[in-house]
Write a protein that holds these residues in place. Structure first.
Motif, PDB file in Angstrom:
ATOM      1  N   CYS A 127      -2.087   8.290   3.370  1.00  0.00           N
ATOM      2  CA  CYS A 127      -1.788   7.956   4.764  1.00  0.00           C
ATOM      3  C   CYS A 127      -1.157   6.567   4.789  1.00  0.00           C
ATOM      4  O   CYS A 127      -1.136   5.860   3.788  1.00  0.00           O
ATOM      5  CB  CYS A 127      -3.039   8.004   5.627  1.00  0.00           C
ATOM      6  SG  CYS A 127      -4.254   6.747   5.245  1.00  0.00           S
ATOM      7  N   ARG A 128      -0.682   6.179   5.949  1.00  0.00           N
ATOM      8  CA  ARG A 128      -0.100   4.850   6.077  1.00  0.00           C
ATOM      9  C   ARG A 128      -1.212   3.807   6.011  1.00  0.00           C
ATOM     10  O   ARG A 128      -2.322   4.053   6.469  1.00  0.00           O
ATOM     11  CB  ARG A 128       0.637   4.726   7.412  1.00  0.00           C
ATOM     12  CG  ARG A 128       1.825   5.647   7.532  1.00  0.00           C
ATOM     13  CD  ARG A 128       2.485   5.536   8.857  1.00  0.00           C
ATOM     14  NE  ARG A 128       1.562   5.961   9.919  1.00  0.00           N
ATOM     15  CZ  ARG A 128       1.749   5.733  11.208  1.00  0.00           C
ATOM     16  NH1 ARG A 128       2.826   5.102  11.617  1.00  0.00           N
ATOM     17  NH2 ARG A 128       0.889   6.151  12.101  1.00  0.00           N
ATOM     18  N   PRO A 129      -0.922   2.652   5.463  1.00  0.00           N
ATOM     19  CA  PRO A 129      -1.947   1.609   5.400  1.00  0.00           C
ATOM     20  C   PRO A 129      -2.442   1.237   6.798  1.00  0.00           C
ATOM     21  O   PRO A 129      -1.652   1.117   7.739  1.00  0.00           O
ATOM     22  CB  PRO A 129      -1.217   0.429   4.758  1.00  0.00           C
ATOM     23  CG  PRO A 129      -0.044   1.009   4.074  1.00  0.00           C
ATOM     24  CD  PRO A 129       0.322   2.253   4.834  1.00  0.00           C
ATOM     25  N   TYR A 130      -3.739   1.101   6.923  1.00  0.00           N
ATOM     26  CA  TYR A 130      -4.405   0.688   8.159  1.00  0.00           C
ATOM     27  C   TYR A 130      -4.218   1.695   9.299  1.00  0.00           C
ATOM     28  O   TYR A 130      -4.340   1.341  10.460  1.00  0.00           O
ATOM     29  CB  TYR A 130      -3.941  -0.711   8.596  1.00  0.00           C
ATOM     30  CG  TYR A 130      -4.031  -1.709   7.470  1.00  0.00           C
ATOM     31  CD1 TYR A 130      -5.270  -2.141   6.995  1.00  0.00           C
ATOM     32  CD2 TYR A 130      -2.887  -2.173   6.846  1.00  0.00           C
ATOM     33  CE1 TYR A 130      -5.357  -3.029   5.931  1.00  0.00           C
ATOM     34  CE2 TYR A 130      -2.959  -3.058   5.792  1.00  0.00           C
ATOM     35  CZ  TYR A 130      -4.204  -3.483   5.340  1.00  0.00           C
ATOM     36  OH  TYR A 130      -4.283  -4.357   4.291  1.00  0.00           O
ATOM     37  N   ARG A 131      -3.918   2.919   8.961  1.00  0.00           N
ATOM     38  CA  ARG A 131      -3.784   3.987   9.964  1.00  0.00           C
ATOM     39  C   ARG A 131      -4.667   5.158   9.530  1.00  0.00           C
ATOM     40  O   ARG A 131      -4.177   6.223   9.172  1.00  0.00           O
ATOM     41  CB  ARG A 131      -2.329   4.456  10.085  1.00  0.00           C
ATOM     42  CG  ARG A 131      -1.351   3.398  10.444  1.00  0.00           C
ATOM     43  CD  ARG A 131      -1.506   3.034  11.885  1.00  0.00           C
ATOM     44  NE  ARG A 131      -0.478   2.046  12.217  1.00  0.00           N
ATOM     45  CZ  ARG A 131      -0.050   1.847  13.426  1.00  0.00           C
ATOM     46  NH1 ARG A 131      -0.551   2.533  14.418  1.00  0.00           N
ATOM     47  NH2 ARG A 131       0.848   0.919  13.653  1.00  0.00           N
TER      48      ARG A 131
END
Length: 157
Positions: A19-23
């Motif tokens: 997944c996208r970082p911090y998401r």
């Protein structure tokens, strides 16, 4: 991790991430699209034969054109909590094609190619083709399931 997908990503030099970082909530958006598009059009049958796989690929090619060029969606712009309620504001509904054409990420040649591709499509014939593709796939699954039911030995022997 699906090893086949991971190997393909390495060969094509695609960065594979979960997944996208911090998401951390990205997965729910993917699953929502998976249900509304894939499950909504394909259903929940298990397609196991190579013939069904080929039919599914054909269906996905048609479905991709329909969704990306003709199926508008809204994007969440802003959420505001007011007490226990959440007020959500969405942008104007646009298709993925419209969104990419409005962005500045395409070169002039890419935009022209995409525009020509869009103009070559006919929504009515695409929708009819999608219905035929689904019908063939479902009929193949039904035939396979009926054949399996006939070939299954009786449990009460």
């Amino acid at each position: 991790i699906n090893q086949t997908l991971l190997r393909y990503c390495k060969e094509e030099k695609i960065t594979f991430t979960r997944c996208r970082p911090y998401r951390k909530n990205d997965q729910c958006h993917v699953e929502q699209k998976n249900w509304s598009i894939v499950r909504g059009h394909v259903g929940y049958d298990r397609f196991e034969t190579e013939r069904e796989w080929c039919m599914l690929r054909t269906l996905y090619e048609t479905l991709r054109l329909y969704v990306n060029f003709f199926q508008p969606c809204q994007k969440l712009i802003h959420k505001e909590r007011i007490g226990a309620r959440v007020k959500k504001t969405y942008d104007k509904a646009r298709t993925p094609y419209q969104r990419v054409m409005e962005s500045a990420i395409l070169t002039a040649d890419q935009a022209e190619t995409l525009k020509r591709h869009y103009e070559s499509l006919n929504l009515a014939s695409l929708w009819r083709l999608l219905g035929k593709d689904k019908g063939r796939l479902w009929q193949a699954a039904k035939t396979r399931n009926e054949a399996a039911a006939v070939n299954t030995p009786e449990q009460n022997s």
